[in-house]
Scaffold this motif. Structure first.
Motif, PDB file in Angstrom:
ATOM      1  N   ILE A 236       0.884  -1.174   0.000  1.00 35.33           N
ATOM      2  CA  ILE A 236       0.000   0.000   0.000  1.00 35.33           C
ATOM      3  C   ILE A 236       0.916   1.217   0.000  1.00 35.33           C
ATOM      4  O   ILE A 236       1.799   1.325   0.858  1.00 35.33           O
ATOM      5  CB  ILE A 236      -0.914   0.055   1.244  1.00 35.33           C
ATOM      6  CG1 ILE A 236      -1.575  -1.300   1.515  1.00 35.33           C
ATOM      7  CG2 ILE A 236      -1.950   1.174   1.092  1.00 35.33           C
ATOM      8  CD1 ILE A 236      -2.640  -1.704   0.543  1.00 35.33           C
ATOM      9  N   MET A 237       0.723   2.126  -0.955  1.00 32.83           N
ATOM     10  CA  MET A 237       1.650   3.251  -1.084  1.00 32.83           C
ATOM     11  C   MET A 237       0.896   4.579  -0.978  1.00 32.83           C
ATOM     12  O   MET A 237      -0.330   4.624  -1.140  1.00 32.83           O
ATOM     13  CB  MET A 237       2.395   3.161  -2.413  1.00 32.83           C
ATOM     14  CG  MET A 237       1.501   3.112  -3.630  1.00 32.83           C
ATOM     15  SD  MET A 237       2.464   2.793  -5.118  1.00 32.83           S
ATOM     16  CE  MET A 237       1.183   2.890  -6.360  1.00 32.83           C
ATOM     17  N   PRO A 238       1.603   5.665  -0.711  1.00 33.15           N
ATOM     18  CA  PRO A 238       0.929   6.962  -0.621  1.00 33.15           C
ATOM     19  C   PRO A 238       0.415   7.410  -1.995  1.00 33.15           C
ATOM     20  O   PRO A 238       0.911   6.964  -3.034  1.00 33.15           O
ATOM     21  CB  PRO A 238       2.040   7.915  -0.132  1.00 33.15           C
ATOM     22  CG  PRO A 238       3.224   7.085   0.148  1.00 33.15           C
ATOM     23  CD  PRO A 238       3.038   5.756  -0.474  1.00 33.15           C
ATOM     24  N   HIS A 239      -0.557   8.304  -1.978  1.00 34.00           N
ATOM     25  CA  HIS A 239      -1.073   8.875  -3.220  1.00 34.00           C
ATOM     26  C   HIS A 239       0.052   9.510  -4.038  1.00 34.00           C
ATOM     27  O   HIS A 239       0.956  10.139  -3.483  1.00 34.00           O
ATOM     28  CB  HIS A 239      -2.106   9.961  -2.904  1.00 34.00           C
ATOM     29  CG  HIS A 239      -3.442   9.415  -2.531  1.00 34.00           C
ATOM     30  ND1 HIS A 239      -4.595   9.740  -3.198  1.00 34.00           N
ATOM     31  CD2 HIS A 239      -3.819   8.548  -1.565  1.00 34.00           C
ATOM     32  CE1 HIS A 239      -5.621   9.111  -2.649  1.00 34.00           C
ATOM     33  NE2 HIS A 239      -5.162   8.382  -1.647  1.00 34.00           N
ATOM     34  N   GLU A 293       6.183   8.416   7.189  1.00 35.97           N
ATOM     35  CA  GLU A 293       5.471   7.774   8.295  1.00 35.97           C
ATOM     36  C   GLU A 293       4.256   6.988   7.799  1.00 35.97           C
ATOM     37  O   GLU A 293       3.451   7.476   7.011  1.00 35.97           O
ATOM     38  CB  GLU A 293       5.016   8.842   9.299  1.00 35.97           C
ATOM     39  CG  GLU A 293       4.477   8.262  10.588  1.00 35.97           C
ATOM     40  CD  GLU A 293       4.038   9.338  11.561  1.00 35.97           C
ATOM     41  OE1 GLU A 293       3.289   9.007  12.493  1.00 35.97           O
ATOM     42  OE2 GLU A 293       4.439  10.509  11.389  1.00 35.97           O
ATOM     43  N   GLY A 294       4.159   5.747   8.268  1.00 30.47           N
ATOM     44  CA  GLY A 294       3.054   4.885   7.875  1.00 30.47           C
ATOM     45  C   GLY A 294       3.378   4.000   6.688  1.00 30.47           C
ATOM     46  O   GLY A 294       2.662   3.032   6.400  1.00 30.47           O
ATOM     47  N   TYR A 295       4.479   4.317   6.013  1.00 33.45           N
ATOM     48  CA  TYR A 295       4.844   3.561   4.802  1.00 33.45           C
ATOM     49  C   TYR A 295       6.306   3.091   4.863  1.00 33.45           C
ATOM     50  O   TYR A 295       6.887   2.704   3.846  1.00 33.45           O
ATOM     51  CB  TYR A 295       4.635   4.424   3.550  1.00 33.45           C
ATOM     52  CG  TYR A 295       3.199   4.852   3.355  1.00 33.45           C
ATOM     53  CD1 TYR A 295       2.306   4.043   2.649  1.00 33.45           C
ATOM     54  CD2 TYR A 295       2.727   6.043   3.878  1.00 33.45           C
ATOM     55  CE1 TYR A 295       0.983   4.429   2.478  1.00 33.45           C
ATOM     56  CE2 TYR A 295       1.406   6.435   3.718  1.00 33.45           C
ATOM     57  CZ  TYR A 295       0.539   5.626   3.019  1.00 33.45           C
ATOM     58  OH  TYR A 295      -0.777   5.997   2.846  1.00 33.45           O
ATOM     59  N   GLU A 570       3.294  16.144   2.223  1.00 30.82           N
ATOM     60  CA  GLU A 570       2.607  16.445   3.486  1.00 30.82           C
ATOM     61  C   GLU A 570       3.125  15.555   4.621  1.00 30.82           C
ATOM     62  O   GLU A 570       3.342  16.019   5.744  1.00 30.82           O
ATOM     63  CB  GLU A 570       1.096  16.259   3.324  1.00 30.82           C
ATOM     64  CG  GLU A 570       0.438  17.346   2.485  1.00 30.82           C
ATOM     65  CD  GLU A 570      -1.065  17.139   2.337  1.00 30.82           C
ATOM     66  OE1 GLU A 570      -1.644  16.381   3.139  1.00 30.82           O
ATOM     67  OE2 GLU A 570      -1.654  17.726   1.421  1.00 30.82           O
ATOM     68  N   ILE A 571       3.308  14.262   4.329  1.00 31.78           N
ATOM     69  CA  ILE A 571       3.796  13.341   5.375  1.00 31.78           C
ATOM     70  C   ILE A 571       5.221  13.715   5.778  1.00 31.78           C
ATOM     71  O   ILE A 571       5.562  13.760   6.966  1.00 31.78           O
ATOM     72  CB  ILE A 571       3.731  11.875   4.896  1.00 31.78           C
ATOM     73  CG1 ILE A 571       2.274  11.452   4.633  1.00 31.78           C
ATOM     74  CG2 ILE A 571       4.358  10.948   5.931  1.00 31.78           C
ATOM     75  CD1 ILE A 571       2.130  10.097   3.978  1.00 31.78           C
ATOM     76  N   ILE A 572       6.067  14.000   4.783  1.00 32.49           N
ATOM     77  CA  ILE A 572       7.464  14.380   5.055  1.00 32.49           C
ATOM     78  C   ILE A 572       7.518  15.620   5.953  1.00 32.49           C
ATOM     79  O   ILE A 572       8.323  15.709   6.879  1.00 32.49           O
ATOM     80  CB  ILE A 572       8.217  14.657   3.725  1.00 32.49           C
ATOM     81  CG1 ILE A 572       8.415  13.350   2.945  1.00 32.49           C
ATOM     82  CG2 ILE A 572       9.548  15.359   3.967  1.00 32.49           C
ATOM     83  CD1 ILE A 572       9.512  12.455   3.440  1.00 32.49           C
ATOM     84  N   ASN A 573       6.629  16.566   5.663  1.00 37.00           N
ATOM     85  CA  ASN A 573       6.612  17.831   6.415  1.00 37.00           C
ATOM     86  C   ASN A 573       5.709  17.777   7.646  1.00 37.00           C
ATOM     87  O   ASN A 573       5.430  18.814   8.258  1.00 37.00           O
ATOM     88  CB  ASN A 573       6.173  18.985   5.503  1.00 37.00           C
ATOM     89  CG  ASN A 573       7.182  19.247   4.406  1.00 37.00           C
ATOM     90  OD1 ASN A 573       8.381  19.061   4.608  1.00 37.00           O
ATOM     91  ND2 ASN A 573       6.713  19.670   3.245  1.00 37.00           N
ATOM     92  N   LYS A 574       5.242  16.568   7.998  1.00 35.02           N
ATOM     93  CA  LYS A 574       4.365  16.370   9.172  1.00 35.02           C
ATOM     94  C   LYS A 574       3.100  17.234   9.097  1.00 35.02           C
ATOM     95  O   LYS A 574       2.627  17.758  10.095  1.00 35.02           O
ATOM     96  CB  LYS A 574       5.111  16.689  10.479  1.00 35.02           C
ATOM     97  CG  LYS A 574       6.482  16.071  10.620  1.00 35.02           C
ATOM     98  CD  LYS A 574       6.423  14.572  10.798  1.00 35.02           C
ATOM     99  CE  LYS A 574       7.812  13.985  11.075  1.00 35.02           C
ATOM    100  NZ  LYS A 574       7.863  12.529  10.878  1.00 35.02           N
ATOM    101  N   LYS A 575       2.566  17.379   7.891  1.00 35.97           N
ATOM    102  CA  LYS A 575       1.378  18.221   7.709  1.00 35.97           C
ATOM    103  C   LYS A 575       0.283  17.483   6.934  1.00 35.97           C
ATOM    104  O   LYS A 575      -0.347  18.044   6.042  1.00 35.97           O
ATOM    105  CB  LYS A 575       1.746  19.500   6.955  1.00 35.97           C
ATOM    106  CG  LYS A 575       2.574  20.483   7.767  1.00 35.97           C
ATOM    107  CD  LYS A 575       2.870  21.742   6.965  1.00 35.97           C
ATOM    108  CE  LYS A 575       3.693  22.717   7.784  1.00 35.97           C
ATOM    109  NZ  LYS A 575       4.111  23.897   6.965  1.00 35.97           N
TER     110      LYS A 575
END
Length: 689
Positions: A236-239, A293-295, A570-575
């Motif tokens: 499962i990967m990010p959009h 995070e999450g991946y 967004e994930i990288i920047n915690k947003k």
């Protein structure tokens, strides 16, 4: 049962293009049931629920059987009304019913006027993939030669145009390299961006057969799909991370020197430069996922998948989850790079398999129903504009007439509010259809035509296999090509085709590189098997065995770096805030559901578009229905369903029902090279109803 006759034909729903057989009550001119012969090469004797039950549309009381002309159109065009006055009958407050002769007269009178006032390029033609090759061929010929306008396009623009672009750039041919049954000869499979069990079920049968026995399947998607249950690698990967993931697979193969040196040396060019670029790309190293995070698990899983793919005879399957992105064409190039590096192309059990949308979208592209290709992918005398560009031309007032066959442009295209504004600027919308679809309701002139089950014609499925349909029931409606011939004659042309065979014989001559040997006689003889183009003395199940179809016969590497954006950024920047929507199909329906919703059992199974929401996000969804909104527009209320099959902050919806207005959400973001809409990811605002 003694009155039933078995008639063989072809299913024209999805790109699988199954051979079908119908039990037909000839006395009552009615299809009683559908099945597939056990020796059907594509179907393998099995049909999905659409193929098996989705034939009620043929006899539906909602069929468009008599041409219609809008009263408001005739009020603005008194000369046309005067010319056909005697052929008009009251239908309702909006429409007159009329004859085919009057409808085509009205259309040609207006076409002549529009071109006289605004020039030859003020007319465009869109559609064709839901009809036969013969009709698609004549549609582009009529537009390019009779009307002298270069503006032709089809629904590949919203699905697999990036596959065509990416594959032609790297290996010279934009089509599947192998037959479906090669799945049984493969040692490893990657499926990415394809919900195969829902969208192409008869192919997924083969994938699941092999995966169950050999545990050799990797599945990449942004949500958990049924195929993941049978996968060795459940990714499962990010959009919007397709290109990054695919480049990572290539990085591992290069970094660990798993590539096929001999194949690269003999059959490709540009590898050294490609290798240098990828090894210096920070986004291509799988370790980058350690920061997402999450991946994080993908940093270890991607190398494992890369190793198996490189060291085994492997196939890659992809769908719209690859192509409907900003970098869709580049992602397809990244897929072909993997095959070129490892020699996984040009042989049995190893190849590249784009899973096309409609059965004849491959054939419609082959017929030249694209602005930049003549039939057989030759260069046209003049290159036209792609659909998104044509919408801009409508808004600017330079395109004033739209001819539309079997494509619901006001339902399946993005930025529907913008399209609505654009078509309001048109002086003529002419539609050939089976039903009063969304675009038909907005048209000025609508002509009802035969369905695939009422006519003879060639359809080309996703693996280049030609099947010849034949009528299952009789119909007094015209075929699409017959109406186009009438239009041509009234515009001063000289078409004199007496049958679809006459049109096809011209195709065989014009597009001889692919179709010269595919006569009706041979296609009739091999109705259950079909023939894979190119067809000369024999057909060609596997492409690229000796050379690629580039000018020099060499496969080419064209590296493109992933651009950080969207969910990953967004994930990288915690947003990571708000919701990212992706879209797709469900098994029961087909695209705009014009045909499938005429079958009660299919409509009951999926009567509306459903929004899937992660259970962890339930607190944000306080009502049973929500509206999704972006800067471009909003949906109508959608019923929500909580599930553990989508990740937090990810939403999934189907798009089959026009009344949902899903495509209002999408703006003009599209593939950089070929303008296919970025349907697979958009950030949305959620409004509880």
């Amino acid at each position: 049962m003694e009155h039933l006759k078995v008639i063989d034909s072809v299913c024209t729903y999805c790109g699988v293009g199954c051979d079908i057989a119908a039990n037909v009550n000839e006395e009552e001119n009615r299809i009683e049931s559908m099945f597939a012969h056990p020796d059907g090469v594509v179907s393998q004797g099995k049909l999905c629920i659409k193929g098996k039950y989705g034939f009620d549309f043929v006899a539906s009381p909602n069929r468009l059987r008599t041409p219609r002309i809008k009263k408001s159109f005739l009020a603005k065009n008194p000369a046309i009304k005067e010319a056909i006055e005697g052929a008009l009958r009251e239908f309702d407050d909006v429409w007159y019913e009329t004859t085919l002769d009057a409808a085509t007269t009205a259309c040609t009178m207006k076409l002549k006027e529009v071109q006289a006032n605004y020039g030859r390029k003020s007319v465009c033609s869109i559609g064709g993939a839901r009809t036969s090759c013969e009709s698609s061929y004549l549609f582009q010929k009529f537009t390019r030669h009779t009307l002298n306008s270069p503006h032709v396009d089809n629904c590949a623009r919203v699905c697999h145009s990036p596959s065509l672009k990416g594959m032609r750039t790297t290996i010279g041919e934009g089509a599947a390299t192998n037959p479906y049954n090669d799945i049984y000869n493969t040692e490893f499979m990657i499926v990415i961006g394809s919900n195969t069990t829902e969208a192409h079920p008869i192919i997924s049968n083969r994938i699941l057969d092999v995966a169950r026995e050999h545990d050799n399947l990797a599945v990449f998607d942004v949500r958990e799909i049924k195929l993941h249950r049978f996968a060795k690698y459940k990714a499962i990967m990010p959009h919007e991370s397709n290109l990054m993931v695919l480049n990572m697979l290539a990085y591992v193969i290069i970094d660990e020197e798993l590539y096929h040196e001999e194949f690269i040396a003999d059959r490709t060019k540009g590898f050294a430069e490609f290798k240098e670029k990828i090894l210096n790309d920070p986004y291509a190293n799988p370790k980058y996922f350690e920061n997402i995070e999450g991946y994080e698990y993908l940093s270890k899983m991607i190398p494992k998948i890369a190793r198996e793919y490189a060291l085994k005879k492997s196939m890659i399957f992809w769908g719209l989850g690859i192509t409907e992105h900003l970098d869709g064409s580049y992602a397809v190039m990244a897929i072909t790079h993997l095959a070129l590096m490892t020699g996984n192309v040009g042989k049995s059990g190893a190849g590249l398999m784009p899973l096309r949308g409609q059965n004849n979208v491959q054939g419609t592209c082959d017929m030249g129903m694209l602005p930049y290709y003549d039939p057989d992918y030759q260069t046209p005398k003049e290159v036209g504009l792609m659909t998104p560009q044509l919408v801009e031309e409508m808004l600017e007032g330079r395109v004033k007439a739209l001819l539309n066959i079997g494509e619901d442009i006001t339902h399946i295209h993005p930025n529907l509010n913008k399209i609505e504004r654009a078509i309001e600027n048109l002086e003529l919308i002419y539609v050939q259809e089976l039903f009063m679809t969304d675009v038909a309701q907005k048209a000025d002139i609508v002509v009802g035509v035969k369905s695939a089950y009422e006519k003879t014609g060639v359809y080309v499925n996703a693996m280049r296999r030609l099947h010849l349909s034949q009528p299952l029931v009789k119909s007094d409606l015209p075929d699409d090509w017959e109406v186009l011939q009438i239009l041509n004659n009234k515009m001063g042309g000289d078409y004199k085709y007496e049958s679809s065979k006459d049109v096809w014989d011209e195709v065989r001559n014009v597009a001889y590189r692919r179709f010269s040997g595919a006569s009706y006689v041979r296609l009739e003889r091999h109705r259950k098997r079909g023939l894979q183009w190119p067809v000369h003395t024999e057909d060609t199940p596997i492409l690229h065995q000796l050379d690629f179809r580039t000018e020099d016969g060499l496969g080419e590497f064209h590296y493109h770096q992933y651009k950080l954006r969207g969910m990953v950024e967004e994930i990288i920047n915690k947003k990571l805030e708000g919701y990212h929507l992706t879209t797709g199909r469900t098994l029961a329906h087909y695209n705009n559901a014009a045909q499938t919703k005429q079958t009660e059992t299919l409509l009951e199974r999926y009567p509306e578009d459903i929004l899937l929401v992660c259970e962890e996000d339930a607190a944000d969804f306080t009502s049973q229905k929500v509206v999704l909104k972006t800067e471009f527009g909003q949906t109508n209320p959608l019923t929500i369903k909580l599930t553990d099959k989508v990740k937090p902050k990810t939403l999934f919806a189907t798009f089959h029902h026009a009344e949902s207005k899903i495509n209002n959400l999408f703006g003009d973001k599209c593939d950089e090279l070929i303008l296919t809409a970025a349907f697979k990811s958009i950030k949305v605002e959620v409004i509880n109803c």
